[in-house]
Enzyme design. Structure first.
Site, PDB file in Angstrom:
ATOM      1  N   GLY A  30     -47.067  57.574 -18.789  1.00  0.00           N
ATOM      2  CA  GLY A  30     -46.773  58.159 -17.490  1.00  0.00           C
ATOM      3  C   GLY A  30     -46.396  57.149 -16.427  1.00  0.00           C
TER       4      GLY A  30
ATOM      5  N   GLY B 237     -50.472  62.313 -20.619  1.00  0.00           N
ATOM      6  CA  GLY B 237     -51.339  63.468 -20.839  1.00  0.00           C
ATOM      7  C   GLY B 237     -51.902  63.517 -22.238  1.00  0.00           C
TER       8      GLY B 237
END
Length: 412
Positions: A365, A389
């Site tokens: 991310g 995630g």
């Protein structure tokens, strides 16, 4: 975790065979549609190149953004196809649809070593449908694209680690229809995460940033009993500071999480570490002037946009003797140069610990984007994940549907 890998597929032979690859090509774009960080495209290349070199007819499926189940020209994979072609050193066709007439005609026309990228899979509402039958119908259409003329099935390679925590047609359902294998990227990610969870060398330090406590609550609870220290920075630190009764001005705050943070601070006082100073400004603006204040002295009209130099020093000292480090989430608004020092300082401390022999994982991310945006050497970290995630859910101990489907090896 038993699953077949790309090496197993290559050993079986793929020359002339259709292979569907789920890649993670969800790259950030600027307002003009230019790719601002091609890290995920680069990470997808080894698997695709191995299949191309072995003579497979490769069909790639991927998503970009959140188009809400219908075509959106701003989220077309056209720039991705061009960038992927440059990295592979060969032309990558882009289908004009997901599994429609153009995709089918192009797939049928592939010759050995060709690559076809389907248009954004999320243009089809069935990809993310909660209805199992709808997802399965799309998965069957995807499988048809790599079927041989005699009807024998192609193969499926799962290489989009950033989506393996999603029960979606191109991630989960297609793996129940075709002989399935973990791509180079997914296999490497699994190996790293297993090391983080099963054979962690102490001291184990975790660095968590980003905007929301709610996004990280599960991983905080899971790792608080395993890590020696959990460093909290980024926008989420203000909810923790508020839980201590401190003023946070106009900083990002999840008011409904304050009580939860207070409980976490009570339960894990010996593990959780908060900033001691903050860089504040009058507004959220790249041109705003930053000012360093103590963490308990944020003015009522001031907004915290980064951790301060004292916090960097404190966190760096904690990290300096760590043997294992997991980092997920920036320490501040690193996209604004005036508020990037906290993220840079912590990243450099992690790299310094790595140089001394620590095993460090950057959890995908924004953290991975920050490493590249700040011009830091990626080789300074043991592993940079492509799936934020997915990494967090794995570390929380949640089952990941895309990996569960691989364990059965599809229809073999």
């Amino acid at each position: 975790m038993a699953h077949k890998t790309l090496d197993d597929l290559l050993a079986e032979g793929v020359s002339g065979r259709g292979v569907l690859v789920r890649s993670d090509l969800n790259v950030p774009l600027d307002d003009e549609g230019n790719i601002t960080d091609a890290g995920r495209i680069a990470a997808s290349v080894p698997t695709l190149r191995a299949l191309v070199d072995a003579g497979a007819k490769v069909v790639v499926t991927a998503h970009l953004g959140r188009p809400k189940g219908q075509p959106d020209p701003a989220l077309s994979l056209a720039p991705v196809a061009a960038a992927l072609g440059q990295q592979l050193g060969r032309h990558v066709q882009l289908a004009g649809d997901v599994v429609g007439t153009d995709a089918l005609a192009r797939a049928e026309g592939l010759t050995d070593g060709d690559v076809l990228l389907l248009e954004n899979i999320r243009f089809d509402p069935r990809e993310t449908s909660k209805d199992d039958s709808e997802r399965l119908a799309l998965a069957r259409a995807l499988a048809e694209l790599v079927a041989a003329p005699d009807g024998s099935p192609g193969a499926f390679v799962s290489d989009g680690f950033g989506v393996v925590h999603r029960k979606q047609a191109s991630v989960y359902d297609v793996a129940t229809l075709l002989p399935s294998y973990a791509g180079t990227l997914v296999a490497a990610e699994i190996q790293v995460l297993q090391q983080l969870t099963e054979s962690t060398e102490r001291p184990y330090a975790v660095v968590l940033g980003g905007s929301k406590v709610s996004d990280k609550l599960g991983v905080i609870k899971s790792l608080a009993t395993k890590a020696d220290s959990i460093v909290i920075g980024g926008g989420m630190c203000f909810t923790f500071l508020a839980a201590q009764g401190l003023p946070v001005g106009t900083s990002l705050l999840e008011a409904d999480m304050v009580d939860t943070c207070r409980q976490l601070l009570d339960d894990y006082a010996d593990v959780l570490r908060l900033p001691v100073d903050i860089v504040v400004a009058d507004e959220f603006d790249a041109a705003a002037t930053g000012e360093v204040v103590a963490a308990d002295a944020i003015g009522e009209n001031k907004m915290g946009l980064d951790i301060g130099p004292g916090s960097v020093e404190r966190f760096a000292a904690l990290l300096s003797n760590a043997k294992t480090i997991f980092w997920n989430g920036p320490m501040g608004v690193f996209e604004f140069p005036a508020f990037a020092a906290g993220t840079r300082g912590v990243a450099e401390a992690i790299a310094a610990a790595t140089a001394k022999g620590a095993f460090s994982v950057v959890g995908g991310g924004d953290s991975a984007a920050a490493v590249r945006a700040l011009g830091l050497n990626e080789s300074g970290f043991s592993h940079i994940s492509t799936g934020g995630g997915a990494s967090l859910e794995y570390l929380e101990g949640k089952p990941l549907p895309g990996l569960q489907a691989l364990e059965t090896g599809g229809v073999q």
